[in-house]
Motif scaffolding. Structure first.
Motif, short mmCIF file in Angstrom:
data_model
loop_
_atom_site.label_atom_id
_atom_site.label_comp_id
_atom_site.label_asym_id
_atom_site.label_seq_id
_atom_site.Cartn_x
_atom_site.Cartn_y
_atom_site.Cartn_z
N ARG A 91 -9.09 -5.53 -4.75
CA ARG A 91 -9.23 -5.65 -3.30
C ARG A 91 -9.66 -4.31 -2.69
O ARG A 91 -9.50 -3.24 -3.28
CB ARG A 91 -7.94 -6.13 -2.66
CG ARG A 91 -6.80 -5.13 -2.62
CD ARG A 91 -5.60 -5.68 -1.85
NE ARG A 91 -4.55 -4.69 -1.67
CZ ARG A 91 -3.46 -4.61 -2.40
NH1 ARG A 91 -3.28 -5.47 -3.39
NH2 ARG A 91 -2.57 -3.66 -2.17
N ARG A 92 -10.21 -4.39 -1.50
CA ARG A 92 -10.72 -3.20 -0.82
C ARG A 92 -9.58 -2.20 -0.57
O ARG A 92 -8.46 -2.58 -0.23
CB ARG A 92 -11.35 -3.60 0.51
CG ARG A 92 -11.93 -2.43 1.30
CD ARG A 92 -12.69 -2.90 2.52
NE ARG A 92 -13.85 -3.69 2.15
CZ ARG A 92 -14.71 -4.20 3.04
NH1 ARG A 92 -14.52 -4.01 4.33
NH2 ARG A 92 -15.76 -4.89 2.63
N GLY A 93 -9.88 -0.93 -0.76
CA GLY A 93 -8.91 0.12 -0.52
C GLY A 93 -8.15 0.55 -1.76
O GLY A 93 -7.36 1.50 -1.71
N MET A 94 -8.38 -0.14 -2.90
CA MET A 94 -7.66 0.18 -4.13
C MET A 94 -8.46 1.08 -5.07
O MET A 94 -8.00 1.39 -6.17
CB MET A 94 -7.28 -1.11 -4.86
CG MET A 94 -6.25 -1.96 -4.13
SD MET A 94 -4.64 -1.15 -4.01
CE MET A 94 -4.15 -1.15 -5.73
N GLU A 95 -9.65 1.50 -4.64
CA GLU A 95 -10.54 2.24 -5.55
C GLU A 95 -9.91 3.54 -6.07
O GLU A 95 -10.07 3.88 -7.24
CB GLU A 95 -11.87 2.54 -4.85
CG GLU A 95 -12.69 1.32 -4.48
CD GLU A 95 -12.25 0.69 -3.16
OE1 GLU A 95 -12.82 -0.36 -2.79
OE2 GLU A 95 -11.35 1.27 -2.49
N GLN A 96 -9.23 4.27 -5.18
CA GLN A 96 -8.63 5.53 -5.61
C GLN A 96 -7.53 5.30 -6.65
O GLN A 96 -7.33 6.13 -7.54
CB GLN A 96 -8.05 6.29 -4.41
CG GLN A 96 -9.11 6.87 -3.49
CD GLN A 96 -8.49 7.78 -2.44
OE1 GLN A 96 -7.26 7.91 -2.34
NE2 GLN A 96 -9.34 8.42 -1.64
N ASP A 154 0.48 4.16 -2.78
CA ASP A 154 0.19 5.56 -2.45
C ASP A 154 1.27 6.50 -2.99
O ASP A 154 0.96 7.59 -3.50
CB ASP A 154 0.09 5.72 -0.93
CG ASP A 154 -1.13 5.03 -0.35
OD1 ASP A 154 -2.07 4.73 -1.12
OD2 ASP A 154 -1.15 4.78 0.88
N GLN A 183 0.82 -1.21 0.00
CA GLN A 183 0.00 0.00 0.00
C GLN A 183 0.86 1.26 0.00
O GLN A 183 0.50 2.27 -0.61
CB GLN A 183 -0.93 0.00 1.21
CG GLN A 183 -2.00 1.09 1.16
CD GLN A 183 -2.94 0.91 -0.03
OE1 GLN A 183 -3.46 -0.18 -0.27
NE2 GLN A 183 -3.16 1.98 -0.79
N ARG A 184 2.01 1.21 0.66
CA ARG A 184 2.89 2.39 0.68
C ARG A 184 3.43 2.71 -0.72
O ARG A 184 3.52 3.87 -1.11
CB ARG A 184 4.05 2.16 1.65
CG ARG A 184 3.64 2.04 3.11
CD ARG A 184 4.84 1.74 3.97
NE ARG A 184 5.80 2.85 4.00
CZ ARG A 184 7.07 2.72 4.34
NH1 ARG A 184 7.56 1.51 4.64
NH2 ARG A 184 7.87 3.76 4.38
#
Length: 263
Positions: A147-152, A120, A116-117
């Motif tokens: 997966r969840r959290g990748m929408e942006q 981002d 995730q880092r």
């Protein structure tokens, strides 16, 4: 075999996608994704387009940290980062990309998506530099992106290019453009069938793996040359389904006519 890049369908698709990202309207998302199974020519096609647009190419590795990724980008941009913290590195990269307008290509992008880092950090570089950022990856990356959290992140991917195998038209183009002997249509069809994925009943499921087609064409050319043939048909190919391995063909002695026999 000659070495050249030929306009097979995957090459045309990556060019269309890349051109669309480069020429997109202000404020539109500028990320792209190239994905597909191994052996389908993703890196070769991407390398060709990178050379065309003077892109920045880096290859991710499993042990990348944000610092590692930023250092790789700085090296390719000829930036000096000694003494900088990560924030300063990001700023330098953004400035370097924005000033040159060079698209950024990241191969083996699965390793970026796993962190995730890294995701981002890459999103920030894309947003603030405004240059296209194109990911090159294996087939499974789409599942990771869902997966969840990748929408942006996925919302910024405007061009999705899934690489497919070579159909018979592509296979003919490769044979005509690369081989220095003429490969007959029946032998090409045989090679295409053997290089294509199959089910348990040995039924062809899709188009051929491009890497296997190229290996097969190389074997066919060597086989024909060793027998003094300028043209080779399926009847003259005596190795059956063995296009990818096997004993090298024996050379024909000078002054003798090539005989058709198994090696």
């Amino acid at each position: 075999m000659r070495y050249r890049i030929l306009p097979v369908k995957n090459i045309s698709r990556i060019k269309d996608a890349g051109d669309a990202l480069i020429s997109r309207s202000m404020g539109m998302p500028g990320m792209g994704l190239i994905w597909g199974p191994t052996g389908y020519g993703k890196t070769t096609a991407a390398t060709w387009f990178i050379n065309q647009c003077h892109g920045v190419y880096i290859q991710a590795i499993r042990l990348w940290s944000p610092r590692s990724m930023l250092d790789a980008m700085m090296r390719e941009l000829d930036l000096y980062g000694k003494g900088m913290n990560n924030g300063q590195r990001v700023e330098a990269i953004i400035q370097g990309l924005a000033e040159t307008g060079r698209p950024l290509f990241i191969d083996e992008a699965d390793y970026v998506i796993d962190s995730q880092r890294l995701v981002d950090t890459l999103r920030d570089i894309h947003d603030l530099s405004s240059v296209p950022v194109i990911l090159i990856s294996m087939q499974g990356i789409c599942k990771k992106l869902n997966r969840r959290g990748m929408e942006q992140f996925t919302g910024r991917i405007a061009q999705w290019v899934e690489f497919s195998g070579a159909d018979m038209e592509d296979t003919q183009l490769l044979a005509d453009g690369l081989c220095e002997v003429k490969v007959a249509e029946d032998l090409l069809e045989h090679l295409h069938r053997i290089a294509s994925p199959k089910n348990k009943q040995n039924e062809v499921l899709g188009s051929a793996e491009i890497r296997r087609v190229l290996v097969g064409l190389e074997q066919i050319e060597q086989f024909a040359r060793s027998r003094g043939l300028d043209t080779i048909s399926e009847a003259q190919w005596t190795r059956g389904d063995d296009f990818f391995k096997g004993q090298a063909a024996r050379p024909v002695p000078a002054g003798k006519v090539a005989s058709i026999r198994s090696v």
